[in-house]
Design an enzyme around this catalytic site. Structure first.
Site, PDB file in Angstrom:
ATOM      1  N   SER A  54       1.141  -1.014   0.277  1.00 19.30           N
ATOM      2  CA  SER A  54       0.148  -0.442   0.055  1.00 19.30           C
ATOM      3  C   SER A  54       1.052   1.460  -0.023  1.00 19.30           C
ATOM      4  O   SER A  54       1.860   1.450   1.001  1.00 19.30           O
ATOM      5  CB  SER A  54      -0.989   0.137   1.345  1.00 19.30           C
ATOM      6  OG  SER A  54      -1.968   1.649   1.712  1.00 19.30           O
ATOM      7  N   LYS A 108      -1.229  -0.885  -4.607  1.00 16.52           N
ATOM      8  CA  LYS A 108      -2.197  -0.490  -4.262  1.00 16.52           C
ATOM      9  C   LYS A 108      -1.909   1.161  -4.234  1.00 16.52           C
ATOM     10  O   LYS A 108      -0.339   1.404  -3.688  1.00 16.52           O
ATOM     11  CB  LYS A 108      -2.940  -0.753  -3.540  1.00 16.52           C
ATOM     12  CG  LYS A 108      -3.814   0.460  -2.259  1.00 16.52           C
ATOM     13  CD  LYS A 108      -4.202  -0.676  -0.966  1.00 16.52           C
ATOM     14  CE  LYS A 108      -4.638   0.425   0.804  1.00 16.52           C
ATOM     15  NZ  LYS A 108      -4.872  -0.709   1.272  1.00 16.52           N
ATOM     16  N   LYS A 120      -2.692   5.201  -2.711  1.00 15.45           N
ATOM     17  CA  LYS A 120      -3.495   5.726  -2.263  1.00 15.45           C
ATOM     18  C   LYS A 120      -4.509   7.169  -3.102  1.00 15.45           C
ATOM     19  O   LYS A 120      -3.179   7.784  -3.576  1.00 15.45           O
ATOM     20  CB  LYS A 120      -3.639   7.123  -0.889  1.00 15.45           C
ATOM     21  CG  LYS A 120      -3.215   5.214   0.617  1.00 15.45           C
ATOM     22  CD  LYS A 120      -4.632   4.758   1.039  1.00 15.45           C
ATOM     23  CE  LYS A 120      -3.899   4.087   2.196  1.00 15.45           C
ATOM     24  NZ  LYS A 120      -4.962   3.293   2.380  1.00 15.45           N
ATOM     25  N   ASP A 167      -7.345   2.361  -3.099  1.00 14.89           N
ATOM     26  CA  ASP A 167      -7.664   2.956  -2.085  1.00 14.89           C
ATOM     27  C   ASP A 167      -7.934   4.436  -1.948  1.00 14.89           C
ATOM     28  O   ASP A 167      -6.695   5.685  -1.619  1.00 14.89           O
ATOM     29  CB  ASP A 167      -7.065   2.451  -1.285  1.00 14.89           C
ATOM     30  CG  ASP A 167      -7.645   1.740  -0.188  1.00 14.89           C
ATOM     31  OD1 ASP A 167      -9.143   3.037   0.143  1.00 14.89           O
ATOM     32  OD2 ASP A 167      -7.196   2.162   1.304  1.00 14.89           O
ATOM     33  N   GLU A 224     -10.750   0.412  -3.793  1.00 11.82           N
ATOM     34  CA  GLU A 224     -11.192   0.608  -2.350  1.00 11.82           C
ATOM     35  C   GLU A 224     -11.725   1.774  -1.848  1.00 11.82           C
ATOM     36  O   GLU A 224     -11.266   2.657  -1.874  1.00 11.82           O
ATOM     37  CB  GLU A 224      -9.889   0.280  -1.682  1.00 11.82           C
ATOM     38  CG  GLU A 224     -10.413  -0.661  -0.140  1.00 11.82           C
ATOM     39  CD  GLU A 224      -8.716  -1.018   0.476  1.00 11.82           C
ATOM     40  OE1 GLU A 224      -7.453  -0.864  -0.157  1.00 11.82           O
ATOM     41  OE2 GLU A 224      -8.404  -0.834   1.546  1.00 11.82           O
ATOM     42  N   ASP A 226     -13.768  -1.594   2.865  1.00 11.45           N
ATOM     43  CA  ASP A 226     -12.850  -2.059   3.683  1.00 11.45           C
ATOM     44  C   ASP A 226     -13.234  -1.327   5.285  1.00 11.45           C
ATOM     45  O   ASP A 226     -14.209  -2.190   5.970  1.00 11.45           O
ATOM     46  CB  ASP A 226     -11.027  -1.208   3.274  1.00 11.45           C
ATOM     47  CG  ASP A 226     -11.287  -1.078   4.670  1.00 11.45           C
ATOM     48  OD1 ASP A 226     -10.453  -0.928   5.691  1.00 11.45           O
ATOM     49  OD2 ASP A 226      -9.068  -0.546   4.472  1.00 11.45           O
ATOM     50  N   LYS A 276      -9.615  -6.406   7.447  1.00 13.77           N
ATOM     51  CA  LYS A 276      -8.677  -6.048   8.414  1.00 13.77           C
ATOM     52  C   LYS A 276      -8.938  -6.590  10.453  1.00 13.77           C
ATOM     53  O   LYS A 276     -10.076  -6.468  10.737  1.00 13.77           O
ATOM     54  CB  LYS A 276      -8.226  -5.230   8.995  1.00 13.77           C
ATOM     55  CG  LYS A 276      -7.885  -4.039   7.975  1.00 13.77           C
ATOM     56  CD  LYS A 276      -7.804  -3.119   8.141  1.00 13.77           C
ATOM     57  CE  LYS A 276      -7.105  -2.039   6.376  1.00 13.77           C
ATOM     58  NZ  LYS A 276      -7.368  -0.586   6.336  1.00 13.77           N
ATOM     59  N   GLY A 324      -3.854  -3.771   5.796  1.00 11.48           N
ATOM     60  CA  GLY A 324      -3.099  -4.101   6.853  1.00 11.48           C
ATOM     61  C   GLY A 324      -3.243  -2.098   7.852  1.00 11.48           C
ATOM     62  O   GLY A 324      -3.769  -1.169   7.271  1.00 11.48           O
TER      63      GLY A 324
HETATM   64  O1  OSB Z   1      -6.756   1.530   4.377  1.00 10.23           O
HETATM   65  O2  OSB Z   1      -6.156   0.166   4.515  1.00 10.23           O
HETATM   66  C1  OSB Z   1      -5.950   1.399   4.378  1.00 10.23           C
HETATM   67  C2  OSB Z   1      -2.805   2.012   6.640  1.00 10.23           C
HETATM   68  C3  OSB Z   1      -4.042   2.444   7.330  1.00 10.23           C
HETATM   69  C4  OSB Z   1      -5.511   3.285   7.941  1.00 10.23           C
HETATM   70  C5  OSB Z   1      -6.128   2.497   6.371  1.00 10.23           C
HETATM   71  C6  OSB Z   1      -5.632   2.092   5.089  1.00 10.23           C
HETATM   72  C7  OSB Z   1      -4.149   1.915   5.686  1.00 10.23           C
HETATM   73  C8  OSB Z   1      -3.530   1.199   4.242  1.00 10.23           C
HETATM   74  C9  OSB Z   1      -1.572   0.917   5.262  1.00 10.23           C
HETATM   75  O3  OSB Z   1      -3.142   0.560   3.320  1.00 10.23           O
HETATM   76  C10 OSB Z   1      -1.427  -1.161   4.035  1.00 10.23           C
HETATM   77  C11 OSB Z   1      -0.400  -1.610   5.538  1.00 10.23           C
HETATM   78  O4  OSB Z   1      -0.378  -0.946   6.695  1.00 10.23           O
HETATM   79  O5  OSB Z   1       0.849  -1.617   4.536  1.00 10.23           O
HETATM   80 MG    MG Z   2      -8.345   0.802   2.843  1.00 11.34          MG
END
Ligand code: OSB
Ligand code: MG
Length: 368
Positions: A135, A161, A163, A188, A213, A238, A262, A290
């Protein structure tokens, strides 16, 4: 089984690279670790609540409060046959799934250690190697983003992925597709879009993304139902899915085609397993999300990812992407094929570095 006592610790860990989403920018984590004494055997759990209530209603402070004042008294002195019964003991508390998971996952680790079995086997896991993705946070420039993706592909990761947020969505995706036409790519949004953004979201259909996402509000199930009708790209939920019943509704109504599970968000292994079974019965693949975990939460994520329906690469990646020094030994490493080999030792299968943890602990509470 009985929980004889537990120790709560808050540790501080600085990220190697700040992580930016549409919600916030995280530089340093405040992580609660829970050490449970279950009949003399120690189990470890990690709380995935963030430093603020922007991703979910919980934060580090609420999780500590709920654990100390409600969840601990609910298990104290209670006899139970297995960790699978702990979720039921905590039923009177509504929500606060991340606090619950902290305790529940620690007890699972302890039970596996008591039985001298790997946690993933106790959970019914079926794979000894899990597929990994990364991510990548929002970057300042497109060149920076391309460089970050290149680096992770070179490390072997199987899917990327990124953001996105309003103003940093179509162009980054378009650029990545130009540079890397064939990679498994997804985005995401962490709930950054509204109904008025649907035309923009529909443009994402042109880029062969694996999924988008959580594009809409954290509790906007209906919005996702309507959006998915007009979108070819599968929606993955999510933030919308905190309970089994929400997953049931999302699937039945067609709000998504994929679910990111999660452990913290759904309340621990008991609920994660039920949810993955539900998704399997309905042909909905899942993957492990994560929350910028330390090695302890990461180890739990690895165990969860061995369950059969976790068929897509998750956001479970190497320790060194997050930390200069992790709290487990060995650290989590990723193979050149973009996988993590699931450890064979008892419980979470990684040794907890208590000396390291003590050194970064800012508060500690022993409950007996
Ligand atoms: O939306 O998946 C998410 C981290 C913090 C809060 C929300 C998200 C995330 C990540 C990080 O995408 C995933 C990772 O731990 O690498
Ligand atoms: Mg997410």
């Amino acid at each position: 089984m009985r929980v004889r006592g537990m120790t709560l610790r808050e540790i501080r860990m600085r990220l190697v690279t700040p992580f930016e989403t549409s919600l916030d920018r995280v530089m340093e984590r405040r992580i609660i670790l829970l050490e449970a004494d279950v009949d003399g055997v120690t189990g470890w759990g990690e709380c995935t609540a963030g430093e603020n209530p922007f991703y979910s209603p919980e934060d580090t402070e609420t999780a500590w409060h709920i654990l100390e004042n409600y969840l601990w008294p609910m298990v104290k002195g209670k006899e139970f046959a297995s960790a699978a019964e702990v979720w039921g003991l905590l039923e009177a508390v509504r929500g606060h799934t991340m606090a619950k998971a902290t305790l529940e996952t620690a007890i699972w680790d302890a039970e596996a250690k008591q039985k001298n079995a790997p946690l993933w086997k106790l959970l019914g896991g079926v794979r000894e190697e899990i597929p990994c993705g990364v991510s990548i946070g929002v970057k300042e420039t497109l060149d920076e983003l391309v460089a970050a993706v290149k680096k992770e592909l070179a490390a072997g990761y199987q899917r990327i992925k990124i953001k996105i947020k309003p103003g940093k969505d179509l162009l980054p995706v378009q650029r990545l597709r130009q540079e890397f036409p064939r990679i498994k790519l997804m985005v995401d949004a962490n709930s950054a879009y509204r109904r008025t953004d649907w035309p923009l979201l529909k443009e994402l259909d042109g880029f062969y993304l694996m999924m988008v996402e959580q594009p809409l509000g954290w509790d906007d199930l209906y919005g996702h139902v309507e959006l998915q009708k007009g979108l070819q790209t599968p929606i993955c939920l999510d933030e919308c899915i905190h309970t089994y019943e929400q997953a049931e509704a999302a699937i039945a109504l067609g709000a998504c085609k994929i679910i990111n599970i999660k452990l913290g968000r759904v309340g621990g292994f008991h609920e994660a397993r039920r949810m993955q079974d539900l998704c399997a019965r309905n042909g909905v693949p899942v993957w492990c999300g994560g929350m910028l975990e330390s090695g302890i939460g990461r180890a739990h994520n690895i165990a969860m990812s061995t369950m059969e329906n976790f068929s897509l690469p998750g956001d479970v990646s190497a320790s060194k992407r997050y930390w200069v020094e992790d709290v487990i030994e060995p650290e989590v490493v990723v193979t050149a094929a973009g996988t993590i080999r699931v450890p064979g030792g008892a419980g979470i299968g990684f040794a907890v570095r208590i000396d390291r943890i003590e050194a970064i602990t800012v508060r500690k509470e022993r409950l007996r």
